[in-house]
Design an enzyme around this catalytic site. Structure first.
Site, PDB file in Angstrom:
ATOM      1  CG  ASN A  56      63.117  59.445 119.907  1.00  7.67           C
ATOM      2  OD1 ASN A  56      63.697  58.473 119.426  1.00  7.67           O
ATOM      3  ND2 ASN A  56      61.826  59.456 120.120  1.00  7.67           N
ATOM      4  CG  ASN A  79      52.735  64.520 120.165  1.00  2.42           C
ATOM      5  OD1 ASN A  79      52.349  65.079 121.174  1.00  2.42           O
ATOM      6  ND2 ASN A  79      52.315  64.841 118.965  1.00  2.42           N
ATOM      7  CG  ASP A  80      58.322  58.956 120.662  1.00  7.54           C
ATOM      8  OD1 ASP A  80      58.221  58.581 121.854  1.00  7.54           O
ATOM      9  OD2 ASP A  80      58.763  58.213 119.764  1.00  7.54           O
ATOM     10  CG  LEU A  81      60.135  65.676 122.956  1.00  7.54           C
ATOM     11  CD1 LEU A  81      59.918  67.007 123.655  1.00  7.54           C
ATOM     12  CD2 LEU A  81      61.300  65.765 121.998  1.00  7.54           C
TER      13      LEU A  81
END
Length: 187
Positions: A15, A9-11
């Site tokens: 990251n 959910n935070d690619l």
């Protein structure tokens, strides 16, 4: 992650880190050698994914990916699919790594959807009809040509394959890279 029923959910590029950043310098081609142009080559291209703060299990309500890397179904409020959302984000990341800029550098949902249509083709009418957003009518995205964002999209944004640099257009690797990206960015 997906095998364990998890979605990151935070690619985003920030990251993804190299496991080891040790490198050496070498020539990639005969032309590079003739010009004395060495490039940095990683000794170990292994990567690590970080920042699992937004990661959710399949049964949990997800928080969503960064705005520029969101899948169309998320932007259109049509629900959330675990692998499709992460795969879409990875396609955006690969484009950014290849080109040096974000594919969907938008500031509003409408502009983002406009960019998607310009780069990837029309949003399927079945998706448009299901969306409750005010940007659709009769299964089609209402163009925002009169706004500065709309004019920007028409002037600056082009179909996906047009982003292959001119000098790389005959290069099979670049063609395959962009074919892969297009498969990852399917509505």
């Amino acid at each position: 992650l997906h095998a364990n029923r998890l979605t990151h959910n935070d690619l985003k590029l920030e990251n993804i880190l190299f496991h080891d950043d040790d490198y050496y310098k070498d020539y990639l081609t005969k032309e590079d050698r003739e010009k004395g142009k060495k490039v940095m080559i990683l000794k170990n291209p292994e990567i690590r994914l970080i920042d699992f703060g937004r990661t959710t299990f399949d049964h949990e309500h997800p928080s969503i990916n960064p705005r520029q890397d969101r899948a169309p179904e998320v932007i259109m409020e049509l629900g959330f699919g675990q692998p499709p959302s992460d795969v879409w984000s990875v396609g955006c990341i690969i484009f950014e790594m290849a080109m040096g800029f974000k594919m969907f550098n938008s500031y509003s949902r409408h502009e983002h959807l406009d960019m998607m249509e310009r780069i990837l083709g029309k949003i399927p009418s079945k998706m448009a009809e299901k969306s409750k957003l005010k940007y659709f009518s009769n299964g089609k995205l209402i163009s925002d040509e009169d706004s500065s964002n709309g004019r920007h999209v028409r002037r600056e944004v082009k179909p996906l394959l047009s982003y292959i640099p001119r000098e790389k257009r005959g290069n099979e690797d670049w063609k395959e890279l962009f074919q892969m990206i297009s498969q990852m960015l399917r509505y």
